[in-house]
Design a protein around this motif. Structure first.
Motif, PDB file in Angstrom:
ATOM      1  N   SER A 100       0.259  -0.568  -8.505  1.00 32.11           N
ATOM      2  CA  SER A 100       0.301   0.850  -8.188  1.00 32.11           C
ATOM      3  C   SER A 100      -0.928   1.569  -8.733  1.00 32.11           C
ATOM      4  O   SER A 100      -1.547   2.387  -8.045  1.00 32.11           O
ATOM      5  N   GLN A 101      -1.297   1.246  -9.969  1.00 34.46           N
ATOM      6  CA  GLN A 101      -2.506   1.845 -10.553  1.00 34.46           C
ATOM      7  C   GLN A 101      -3.753   1.417  -9.791  1.00 34.46           C
ATOM      8  O   GLN A 101      -4.665   2.223  -9.569  1.00 34.46           O
ATOM      9  N   LEU A 143      -7.630   4.299  -3.744  1.00 37.31           N
ATOM     10  CA  LEU A 143      -7.530   5.518  -2.936  1.00 37.31           C
ATOM     11  C   LEU A 143      -8.509   6.572  -3.443  1.00 37.31           C
ATOM     12  O   LEU A 143      -9.213   7.217  -2.659  1.00 37.31           O
ATOM     13  N   ILE A 144      -8.576   6.737  -4.765  1.00 36.62           N
ATOM     14  CA  ILE A 144      -9.510   7.711  -5.352  1.00 36.62           C
ATOM     15  C   ILE A 144     -10.945   7.379  -4.969  1.00 36.62           C
ATOM     16  O   ILE A 144     -11.715   8.266  -4.560  1.00 36.62           O
ATOM     17  N   TYR A 167       2.929  13.278   1.462  1.00 33.94           N
ATOM     18  CA  TYR A 167       3.634  12.865   0.250  1.00 33.94           C
ATOM     19  C   TYR A 167       4.490  11.629   0.525  1.00 33.94           C
ATOM     20  O   TYR A 167       4.498  10.689  -0.265  1.00 33.94           O
ATOM     21  N   HIS A 223       3.137   3.091  -2.520  1.00 39.35           N
ATOM     22  CA  HIS A 223       3.497   2.503  -3.812  1.00 39.35           C
ATOM     23  C   HIS A 223       4.756   1.645  -3.760  1.00 39.35           C
ATOM     24  O   HIS A 223       5.043   0.928  -4.723  1.00 39.35           O
ATOM     25  N   LEU A 252       2.262   8.651   0.717  1.00 44.72           N
ATOM     26  CA  LEU A 252       1.790   8.292  -0.620  1.00 44.72           C
ATOM     27  C   LEU A 252       2.866   7.512  -1.379  1.00 44.72           C
ATOM     28  O   LEU A 252       2.569   6.486  -2.012  1.00 44.72           O
ATOM     29  N   ASN A 311      -3.885   3.387  -6.563  1.00 47.31           N
ATOM     30  CA  ASN A 311      -4.365   4.744  -6.834  1.00 47.31           C
ATOM     31  C   ASN A 311      -5.873   4.761  -7.036  1.00 47.31           C
ATOM     32  O   ASN A 311      -6.569   5.629  -6.501  1.00 47.31           O
TER      33      ASN A 311
END
Length: 78
Positions: A31-32, A38-39, A16, A23, A19, A35
């Protein structure tokens, strides 16, 4: 491959923190993007289509269920 929804992180607090660090100092768009990248990296690592579809369904249900729960909540409880 079955989707494992049980706690499975060896060091969840460290993950955590990493993560959150990922950001740090990024604007919303960056940030989006981080993400999304990473996905896609994790999806590629998993590789199994059925497992990925199941994970997406779980993620969507979690968001929808949280939204439904908030609708009945007190307006100042947010």
């Amino acid at each position: 491959m079955a989707l494992n929804t049980q706690p499975n992180l060896a060091r969840p607090d460290d993950f955590y923190e990493a993560l959150i660090d990922m950001h740090r100092d990024l604007d919303d768009a960056q940030s989006q993007s981080a993400n999304a990248q990473l996905i896609l990296l994790l999806a590629n690592h998993i590789g199994d289509h059925a497992t990925l579809i199941e994970a997406m369904q779980h993620a969507r249900e979690g968001v929808v269920n949280a939204s439904v729960a908030r609708v009945g909540a007190h307006p100042l409880a947010a």
